[in-house]
Scaffold this motif. Structure first.
Motif, PDB file in Angstrom:
ATOM      1  N   ILE A   1       0.817  -1.141  -0.101  1.00  0.00           N
ATOM      2  CA  ILE A   1      -0.057  -0.089   0.000  1.00  0.00           C
ATOM      3  C   ILE A   1       0.929   1.421   0.080  1.00  0.00           C
ATOM      4  O   ILE A   1       0.503   2.237  -0.474  1.00  0.00           O
ATOM      5  CB  ILE A   1      -1.023  -0.025   1.114  1.00  0.00           C
ATOM      6  CG1 ILE A   1      -1.705  -1.289   1.267  1.00  0.00           C
ATOM      7  CG2 ILE A   1      -1.993   1.170   1.212  1.00  0.00           C
ATOM      8  CD1 ILE A   1      -2.345  -1.400   2.784  1.00  0.00           C
ATOM      9  N   LYS A   2       2.011   1.225   0.686  1.00  0.00           N
ATOM     10  CA  LYS A   2       2.936   2.450   0.682  1.00  0.00           C
ATOM     11  C   LYS A   2       4.212   2.121   0.256  1.00  0.00           C
ATOM     12  O   LYS A   2       4.754   1.155   0.183  1.00  0.00           O
ATOM     13  CB  LYS A   2       2.965   2.597   2.407  1.00  0.00           C
ATOM     14  CG  LYS A   2       2.173   3.132   3.211  1.00  0.00           C
ATOM     15  CD  LYS A   2       1.812   4.684   3.226  1.00  0.00           C
ATOM     16  CE  LYS A   2       0.719   5.421   3.828  1.00  0.00           C
ATOM     17  NZ  LYS A   2       0.510   6.651   3.495  1.00  0.00           N
ATOM     18  N   GLN A   3       4.549   3.221  -0.456  1.00  0.00           N
ATOM     19  CA  GLN A   3       6.033   3.257  -1.230  1.00  0.00           C
ATOM     20  C   GLN A   3       6.973   4.279  -0.276  1.00  0.00           C
ATOM     21  O   GLN A   3       6.717   5.259  -0.534  1.00  0.00           O
ATOM     22  CB  GLN A   3       5.822   3.750  -2.714  1.00  0.00           C
ATOM     23  CG  GLN A   3       6.702   2.946  -3.590  1.00  0.00           C
ATOM     24  CD  GLN A   3       7.935   3.312  -3.583  1.00  0.00           C
ATOM     25  OE1 GLN A   3       8.568   4.135  -2.892  1.00  0.00           O
ATOM     26  NE2 GLN A   3       8.703   2.149  -4.137  1.00  0.00           N
ATOM     27  N   LEU A   4       7.816   3.677   0.561  1.00  0.00           N
ATOM     28  CA  LEU A   4       8.401   4.434   1.458  1.00  0.00           C
ATOM     29  C   LEU A   4       9.181   5.602   0.723  1.00  0.00           C
ATOM     30  O   LEU A   4       9.129   6.881   1.391  1.00  0.00           O
ATOM     31  CB  LEU A   4       9.226   3.637   2.136  1.00  0.00           C
ATOM     32  CG  LEU A   4       8.625   2.641   3.159  1.00  0.00           C
ATOM     33  CD1 LEU A   4       9.546   1.696   3.932  1.00  0.00           C
ATOM     34  CD2 LEU A   4       7.561   3.260   4.070  1.00  0.00           C
ATOM     35  N   ARG A   5       9.797   5.554  -0.438  1.00  0.00           N
ATOM     36  CA  ARG A   5      10.494   6.476  -1.058  1.00  0.00           C
ATOM     37  C   ARG A   5       9.742   7.416  -1.666  1.00  0.00           C
ATOM     38  O   ARG A   5       9.980   8.561  -1.707  1.00  0.00           O
ATOM     39  CB  ARG A   5      11.624   5.920  -1.939  1.00  0.00           C
ATOM     40  CG  ARG A   5      12.557   6.759  -2.530  1.00  0.00           C
ATOM     41  CD  ARG A   5      13.488   5.984  -3.712  1.00  0.00           C
ATOM     42  NE  ARG A   5      12.684   5.574  -4.624  1.00  0.00           N
ATOM     43  CZ  ARG A   5      12.295   4.229  -4.873  1.00  0.00           C
ATOM     44  NH1 ARG A   5      12.835   3.515  -4.242  1.00  0.00           N
ATOM     45  NH2 ARG A   5      11.463   3.899  -6.116  1.00  0.00           N
ATOM     46  N   GLU A   6       8.881   6.954  -2.428  1.00  0.00           N
ATOM     47  CA  GLU A   6       8.095   7.776  -3.317  1.00  0.00           C
ATOM     48  C   GLU A   6       6.974   8.557  -2.630  1.00  0.00           C
ATOM     49  O   GLU A   6       6.455   9.668  -2.962  1.00  0.00           O
ATOM     50  CB  GLU A   6       7.303   7.073  -4.599  1.00  0.00           C
ATOM     51  CG  GLU A   6       8.455   6.380  -5.479  1.00  0.00           C
ATOM     52  CD  GLU A   6       7.731   5.918  -6.831  1.00  0.00           C
ATOM     53  OE1 GLU A   6       6.515   5.792  -6.994  1.00  0.00           O
ATOM     54  OE2 GLU A   6       8.497   5.260  -7.707  1.00  0.00           O
ATOM     55  N   ASN A   7       6.608   8.127  -1.414  1.00  0.00           N
ATOM     56  CA  ASN A   7       5.673   8.882  -0.550  1.00  0.00           C
ATOM     57  C   ASN A   7       6.350  10.290  -0.191  1.00  0.00           C
ATOM     58  O   ASN A   7       5.544  11.268  -0.095  1.00  0.00           O
ATOM     59  CB  ASN A   7       5.405   7.986   0.761  1.00  0.00           C
ATOM     60  CG  ASN A   7       4.437   8.617   1.348  1.00  0.00           C
ATOM     61  OD1 ASN A   7       3.405   8.898   1.210  1.00  0.00           O
ATOM     62  ND2 ASN A   7       4.822   8.826   2.963  1.00  0.00           N
ATOM     63  N   ILE A   8       7.650  10.294  -0.060  1.00  0.00           N
ATOM     64  CA  ILE A   8       8.461  11.568   0.405  1.00  0.00           C
ATOM     65  C   ILE A   8       8.211  12.392  -0.905  1.00  0.00           C
ATOM     66  O   ILE A   8       7.736  13.677  -0.673  1.00  0.00           O
ATOM     67  CB  ILE A   8       9.626  11.151   0.467  1.00  0.00           C
ATOM     68  CG1 ILE A   8      10.039  10.177   1.682  1.00  0.00           C
ATOM     69  CG2 ILE A   8      10.321  12.562   1.106  1.00  0.00           C
ATOM     70  CD1 ILE A   8      11.521   9.802   1.784  1.00  0.00           C
ATOM     71  N   ALA A   9       8.441  12.050  -2.159  1.00  0.00           N
ATOM     72  CA  ALA A   9       8.302  13.012  -3.200  1.00  0.00           C
ATOM     73  C   ALA A   9       6.755  13.186  -3.364  1.00  0.00           C
ATOM     74  O   ALA A   9       6.571  14.720  -3.641  1.00  0.00           O
ATOM     75  CB  ALA A   9       8.728  12.095  -4.582  1.00  0.00           C
ATOM     76  N   GLU A  10       5.924  12.560  -3.241  1.00  0.00           N
ATOM     77  CA  GLU A  10       4.489  12.823  -3.330  1.00  0.00           C
ATOM     78  C   GLU A  10       4.198  13.995  -2.217  1.00  0.00           C
ATOM     79  O   GLU A  10       3.419  14.991  -2.611  1.00  0.00           O
ATOM     80  CB  GLU A  10       3.640  11.646  -3.207  1.00  0.00           C
ATOM     81  CG  GLU A  10       3.737  10.668  -4.374  1.00  0.00           C
ATOM     82  CD  GLU A  10       3.178   9.436  -3.925  1.00  0.00           C
ATOM     83  OE1 GLU A  10       2.745   9.225  -2.955  1.00  0.00           O
ATOM     84  OE2 GLU A  10       3.039   8.556  -5.214  1.00  0.00           O
ATOM     85  N   SER A  11       4.556  13.703  -1.159  1.00  0.00           N
ATOM     86  CA  SER A  11       4.202  14.880   0.077  1.00  0.00           C
ATOM     87  C   SER A  11       5.106  16.215  -0.374  1.00  0.00           C
ATOM     88  O   SER A  11       4.507  17.219  -0.143  1.00  0.00           O
ATOM     89  CB  SER A  11       4.952  14.230   1.325  1.00  0.00           C
ATOM     90  OG  SER A  11       4.150  13.074   1.933  1.00  0.00           O
ATOM     91  N   LYS A  12       6.294  16.001  -0.820  1.00  0.00           N
ATOM     92  CA  LYS A  12       6.945  17.047  -1.203  1.00  0.00           C
ATOM     93  C   LYS A  12       6.064  18.064  -2.331  1.00  0.00           C
ATOM     94  O   LYS A  12       6.040  19.243  -2.204  1.00  0.00           O
ATOM     95  CB  LYS A  12       8.486  16.815  -1.604  1.00  0.00           C
ATOM     96  CG  LYS A  12       9.550  16.933  -0.856  1.00  0.00           C
ATOM     97  CD  LYS A  12      10.887  16.745  -1.032  1.00  0.00           C
ATOM     98  CE  LYS A  12      11.919  16.740   0.039  1.00  0.00           C
ATOM     99  NZ  LYS A  12      12.176  18.094   0.228  1.00  0.00           N
ATOM    100  N   LEU A  13       5.693  17.287  -3.373  1.00  0.00           N
ATOM    101  CA  LEU A  13       4.822  18.057  -4.512  1.00  0.00           C
ATOM    102  C   LEU A  13       3.672  18.464  -3.722  1.00  0.00           C
ATOM    103  O   LEU A  13       3.147  19.529  -4.570  1.00  0.00           O
ATOM    104  CB  LEU A  13       4.683  16.890  -5.545  1.00  0.00           C
ATOM    105  CG  LEU A  13       5.817  16.585  -6.330  1.00  0.00           C
ATOM    106  CD1 LEU A  13       5.788  15.345  -7.222  1.00  0.00           C
ATOM    107  CD2 LEU A  13       6.585  17.798  -6.987  1.00  0.00           C
TER     108      LEU A  13
END
Length: 394
Positions: free
Chosen positions: A289-301
């Motif tokens: 369900i969670k992508q630990l690395r890409e979740n950071i990028a999504e939050s930044k965007l």
């Protein structure tokens, strides 16, 4: 607070009573939310299948910070009134504290039910209140002991961790200590409340330990087989799609500094990214369900389009998740170093027992020992702590 709630199931093919159960592709590592009593048995039965013995060793890590009790087979947890919600952070909770609080929590529940005609008031994550007639009440420890009747090899270990930031350095060591002595095919099950961030984080750690076992036990052995292209087997050759945005590739400034500081830093990041992708969503090759690395990028965007209050919360979440990603790469480097020691620098006894013609050592996975703790590794590389604390907000 009731652990389960409407729409807790995020994935297809549910197992009744075991939210968001899935297997990490390529590993005997499994992830889920907090099961019901029936869900524990259903999960363990699924993991064993028709081949793994029910009396074999099975490692189960519980990442919950909250003490748990079971009322009529359903899990409830203790939360402060201001922490009712799906992703509440409860601070630095230890395993011993958690275990000691559990019987006390059950006493509170028993007394409240007794004072209310045998009914217990509970709320869900949306603060919706309901009354439950109490027919049976057990602590989580009692539930686990009950599960051992059918699965006597079950080892249940609590490792309470926070939701967003990295586990403590000692938490990595607790997991490694628990996994030492297991074999490549020993099943590892990991749960938090829903099967999201905390469980996914621990699954990455478990998979990296499996990689240590594979690298230390088999790589030297494979090298003795003619015609095998070792490059095809190396996780550190993993390359992400270069067309991806640099943020989605994890190219944060503090991570670049980490990679430059580590021996074979690029290889450690590549291996870590491969494992993170396997633990991520189907989009990156996972089942989760969670992508630990890409979740950071999504939050930044998302940051720029939010109001001030939301930005303050999101900034802390981004910093915590970068902190976690940083430590995952550092832990990967630690595991890779341990594998090299196991293959190349064993004792004379180990060389005599497990030595290969090429000079390397192929120790069986269940006999592997770590030469040092992760805490000691970080002491030896103490500059990394300064790098992450100063750079996670960049």
């Amino acid at each position: 607070m009731a652990d389960h709630f409407a729409n807790i199931q995020k994935l297809p093919d549910p197992i009744a009573g075991c939210p968001n159960f899935r297997r990490v592709p390529g590993y005997k590592v499994y992830c889920c939310g907090q099961p019901t009593i029936a869900g524990f048995e259903a999960c363990l039965t699924k993991v064993c299948g028709d081949t793994y013995p029910k009396d074999g060793k099975i490692i189960w890590f519980n990442l919950r910070q909250e003490p748990s009790v079971y009322v009529n087979g359903e899990p409830l947890c203790a939360r402060p009134a201001n922490k009712i919600g799906e992703y509440a952070e409860l601070g630095n909770i230890t395993r011993d504290q958690n275990k000691a609080d559990e019987p006390e929590f059950m006493k509170v529940c028993e007394n409240r039910a007794k004072e209310n005609g045998g009914k217990l008031k509970v709320v869900d994550i949306n603060k919706v209140e309901k009354e439950v007639e109490v027919k049976e009440m057990k602590t989580l420890s009692e539930v686990i002991e009950g599960a051992k009747a059918k699965f006597p090899g079950l080892v249940h270990m609590r490792v309470p961790v926070c939701n967003s930031a990295a586990p403590l350095e000692n938490d990595f060591d607790i997991m490694c200590d628990t996994l030492t002595g297991t074999s490549i095919n020993t099943p590892i099950i990991i749960n938090d409340q829903v099967g999201l961030s905390r469980a996914t984080t621990a699954c990455v750690i478990a998979c990296l330990f499996k990689e240590f076992q594979i690298n230390a036990s088999f790589e030297g052995l494979v090298e003795t087989v003619p015609g095998v292209n070792l490059d095809l087997l190396k996780m550190d050759r993993y390359k992400m799609d270069p067309a991806k945005d640099p943020l989605f590739r994890g190219e944060f400034e503090v991570v670049k500094e980490l990679v430059a500081s580590l021996k074979d830093g690029d290889a450690a990041k590549n291996e870590c990214d491969k494992v993170i992708d396997k633990n991520g969503t189907p989009k990156t090759g996972g089942t989760g369900i969670k992508q630990l690395r890409e979740n950071i990028a999504e939050s930044k965007l998302s940051y720029e389009i939010m109001d001030d209050a939301a930005q303050a919360f999101l900034k802390m979440k981004i910093m915590d998740n970068i902190h976690k990603y940083f430590f995952m790469i550092a832990f990967t480097a630690y595991m890779r170093e341990a594998a090299e020691v196991a293959k190349n620098a064993g004792t004379d006894e180990e060389k005599a027992k497990n030595g290969l013609t090429g000079g390397k050592i192929s120790t069986p996975a269940d006999q592997l020992k770590l030469p040092k703790t992760f805490v000691l590794y970080m002491e030896e590389h103490s500059g990394l702590r300064n790098i992450v604390e100063e750079g996670k907000g960049k």
